[in-house]
Write an enzyme that holds these catalytic residues in place. Structure first.
Site, PDB file in Angstrom:
ATOM      1  N   CYS A 145       0.890  -1.156   0.000  1.00 56.57           N
ATOM      2  CA  CYS A 145       0.000   0.000   0.000  1.00 56.57           C
ATOM      3  C   CYS A 145       0.927   1.205   0.000  1.00 56.57           C
ATOM      4  O   CYS A 145       1.523   1.523   1.026  1.00 56.57           O
ATOM      5  CB  CYS A 145      -0.898  -0.002   1.236  1.00 56.57           C
ATOM      6  SG  CYS A 145      -1.861   1.513   1.361  1.00 56.57           S
ATOM      7  N   CYS A 159      -0.395   4.340   2.330  1.00 55.17           N
ATOM      8  CA  CYS A 159      -0.384   4.239   3.804  1.00 55.17           C
ATOM      9  C   CYS A 159       0.081   2.854   4.196  1.00 55.17           C
ATOM     10  O   CYS A 159       1.246   2.534   4.005  1.00 55.17           O
ATOM     11  CB  CYS A 159      -1.715   4.636   4.427  1.00 55.17           C
ATOM     12  SG  CYS A 159      -3.161   3.829   3.742  1.00 55.17           S
ATOM     13  N   SER A 160      -0.791   2.032   4.746  1.00 57.31           N
ATOM     14  CA  SER A 160      -0.345   0.711   5.183  1.00 57.31           C
ATOM     15  C   SER A 160      -1.505  -0.269   5.186  1.00 57.31           C
ATOM     16  O   SER A 160      -1.592  -1.136   6.029  1.00 57.31           O
ATOM     17  CB  SER A 160       0.263   0.807   6.581  1.00 57.31           C
ATOM     18  OG  SER A 160      -0.670   1.410   7.452  1.00 57.31           O
ATOM     19  N   CYS A 161      -2.441  -0.098   4.225  1.00 56.33           N
ATOM     20  CA  CYS A 161      -3.621  -0.949   4.148  1.00 56.33           C
ATOM     21  C   CYS A 161      -3.202  -2.411   4.056  1.00 56.33           C
ATOM     22  O   CYS A 161      -2.256  -2.753   3.342  1.00 56.33           O
ATOM     23  CB  CYS A 161      -4.461  -0.565   2.939  1.00 56.33           C
ATOM     24  SG  CYS A 161      -5.039   1.131   3.050  1.00 56.33           S
TER      25      CYS A 161
END
Lengths: 116, 209
Positions: free
Chosen positions: B105, B108-110
């Site tokens: 991602c 962000c950090s999905c």
């Protein structure tokens, strides 16, 4: 304001909150279509990463209709629209030295795209 | 682990900030600390990559399930009881002899929580997120994986609302294995696409060690 209680947590975790919207909205693109990711530089929240702006890719999936974070994040409404998976070749994104086989596939909102 | 710090030192800045925020929010009645403890317990002890491993092992042994998983991942994963936050809309992508999939991602950090739990720190780090799209093979080498130039590396940037899980190739030498035994071969990294499942030899080694 209601507070989430310990008893509610397992249910909330298991249910989640999908950004999918059950609204019939016509899709502008079909899998196989060639599209250009718009070269725009908005100051607001967006999910259009810089590395695909101005690049040409191919629609590989239509995921259906979702809330648009660019407006929703700012309290400006859900503005539901299709989200597509768009495939870009590594060569298109990074130039001639990139692998001729590799691809980057990214989900993009309808507004980010124009026909190419 | 090194143990040369002074136990009378105050906690790290970030810990203090978190504790201060939690106290203020609790005092104002905006959060229930019992609910927080419950959340932490769920993601520390109940939801993790073992869930995803069950999905993969079932897909390896049940062709009809695999078909459902690849055509409607959210529903197929829910059949096994896994659903919810950060897994509301899932896509499963299959590794084949010609294609290696990996997930990132970039914005962000999905990460697919119901099947993999919370993301590892490196998945959230700027170096991983920025490099996977431009140099996936270089990143894979750092994870100990070298792929043939003939294979397509297919990176999936899940910066939108869909969450992705890789269905790795079933290891050789596991014909006839029961699903429950296959689960032990499926690693978290193999479902992100930065690793392979363990081999049957790895399991024997572990058992013998």
């Amino acid at each position: 304001m209601p507070v989430v209680t310990k008893e509610l947590v397992p249910l909330l975790v298991q249910t989640g909150a999908s950004a999918r919207v059950a609204e019939e909205i016509p899709a502008r693109f079909l899998p196989g279509d060639t599209v250009l990711a718009r070269n725009v530089n908005p100051a607001n929240h967006t999910r259009l990463p810089r590395y695909v702006r101005g690049k040409v890719g191919t629609i590989v999936m239509d995921h259906g209709v979702f809330v648009t974070p660019d407006t929703a994040a700012h309290g400006l409404g859900e503005h539901p629209q299709h989200v597509y998976c768009v495939r870009f070749t590594a060569a298109e994104l990074w130039g001639g030295d990139a692998s001729p086989r590799d691809t980057v596939n990214i989900d993009l909102w309808d507004d980010y795209l124009q026909p190419s | 682990m090194s143990h040369d710090h002074d136990h009378t030192d105050p906690p790290a800045d970030i810990e203090l900030r978190v504790k201060a925020l939690e106290s203020v929010l609790a005092e104002k009645g905006l959060i229930d600390t019992g609910a927080l403890d419950e959340l932490i317990d769920i993601y520390e002890n109940k939801i993790g990559p073992r869930n995803g491993a069950r999905v993969v092992a079932k897909a390896w042994t049940d062709p009809d399930y695999k078909q459902r998983l690849l055509s409607d991942a959210t529903a197929a994963i829910k059949e096994l009881g896994f659903s919810g936050v950060q897994g509301e809309d899932m896509v499963v992508v299959e590794n084949t002899p010609d294609v290696h999939n990996m997930i990132v991602c970039t914005l962000c950090s999905c990460y697919p929580w119901p099947t993999l739990g919370l993301p590892p720190a490196w998945f959230k780090s700027a170096p991983y997120r920025s490099r996977v799209v431009i140099d996936p093979r270089g990143v894979l080498k750092e994870f100990g994986i070298s792929l043939s130039d003939e294979k397509e590396v297919r990176v999936w940037d899940s910066s939108a609302e869909l969450r992705y899980l890789v269905l790795p190739e079933r290891p050789a030498g596991t014909d006839g294995w029961h699903e429950d035994r296959l689960v032990d071969l499926v690693t978290r990294d193999s479902m992100i696409g930065v690793g392979f499942p363990k081999s049957s030899a790895d399991l024997h080694q572990q058992a013998g060690a």
